[in-house]
Design an enzyme around this catalytic site. Sequence first.
Site, PDB file in Angstrom:
ATOM      1  N   ASP A 133      -0.310   5.046   1.320  1.00 19.31           N
ATOM      2  CA  ASP A 133      -0.534   5.906   2.370  1.00 19.31           C
ATOM      3  C   ASP A 133      -0.446   5.300   3.588  1.00 19.31           C
ATOM      4  O   ASP A 133      -1.093   4.358   3.926  1.00 19.31           O
ATOM      5  CB  ASP A 133      -2.055   6.450   2.187  1.00 19.31           C
ATOM      6  CG  ASP A 133      -2.033   7.466   0.839  1.00 19.31           C
ATOM      7  OD1 ASP A 133      -1.163   8.295   0.809  1.00 19.31           O
ATOM      8  OD2 ASP A 133      -2.966   7.781   0.411  1.00 19.31           O
ATOM      9  N   ASP A 157       0.952  -1.177  -0.142  1.00 16.91           N
ATOM     10  CA  ASP A 157       0.129   0.145   0.118  1.00 16.91           C
ATOM     11  C   ASP A 157       0.818   1.124   0.066  1.00 16.91           C
ATOM     12  O   ASP A 157       2.120   1.176  -0.022  1.00 16.91           O
ATOM     13  CB  ASP A 157      -1.018  -0.074   1.239  1.00 16.91           C
ATOM     14  CG  ASP A 157      -1.719   1.098   1.290  1.00 16.91           C
ATOM     15  OD1 ASP A 157      -2.391   1.628   0.578  1.00 16.91           O
ATOM     16  OD2 ASP A 157      -1.706   1.835   2.642  1.00 16.91           O
TER      17      ASP A 157
END
Length: 239
Positions: free
Chosen positions: A10, A8
Amino acid sequence: PRFLLVFDFDETIVDENSDESVARGRALPEALRQSPRGASYNEHMQRVLAWLGEQGVRPADFRAVYESIPLSPGMAELFQFLSKHRELFELVLISDANTFGVEAKLRAAGVRSLFRKVFSNPAGVDRRGFLTLGPYHSHKCLECPANMCKRKILAEYLAQRARDGVEFQRVFYVGDGANDFCPSGTLRAADVAFPRKGYPMHRLIQESREKQPGAFQAAVVPWESAAEVARYLQELLRG
């Protein structure tokens, strides 16, 4: 490559939510301070970017913000480890941020070449010189936001690589958010989920294991520093 490593962006690769980073220090109008009910977060960010464009914020300004977002603790160390073992690990990134910001940060950090694919919401510059955003795809998953189901992206990627003749011995998933729980639920017993400790992905995995023991198959290795992920992978290679 023997292993697939899914990241991922963020609050995983970077230590902030990049959407919040680009709006920081700017007095958003009341209507834009929070995502309205019934509208997706992606649509909300489309409006935020349009408003920022009207205030004179240009793509170069956005790029500078994305480039300056700090990496999460230990992430540089993890990338150093992975750069030494490129032949063993295939890396992909699946993020509900946007391609413009993700690519800018990966390049600034000197790690873009480590990633075979980046999957994120499309972003570009329109005729006015404003940064624009769109949804990634549509899907039928009831758990995920309307613009992106990471489980669908991961399943399609694995199917495509299988057609290319590439079968991974193990899949590793490094994330933090609720939308990372959905794809990690498809991992097999040989695979490993690396949820950031104390973040929604970690909490949801714990709740799922309490409610349905055995339903979440992958091994779970929570991390506070990505150096812990590097150490786990190092031990795996030694073993």
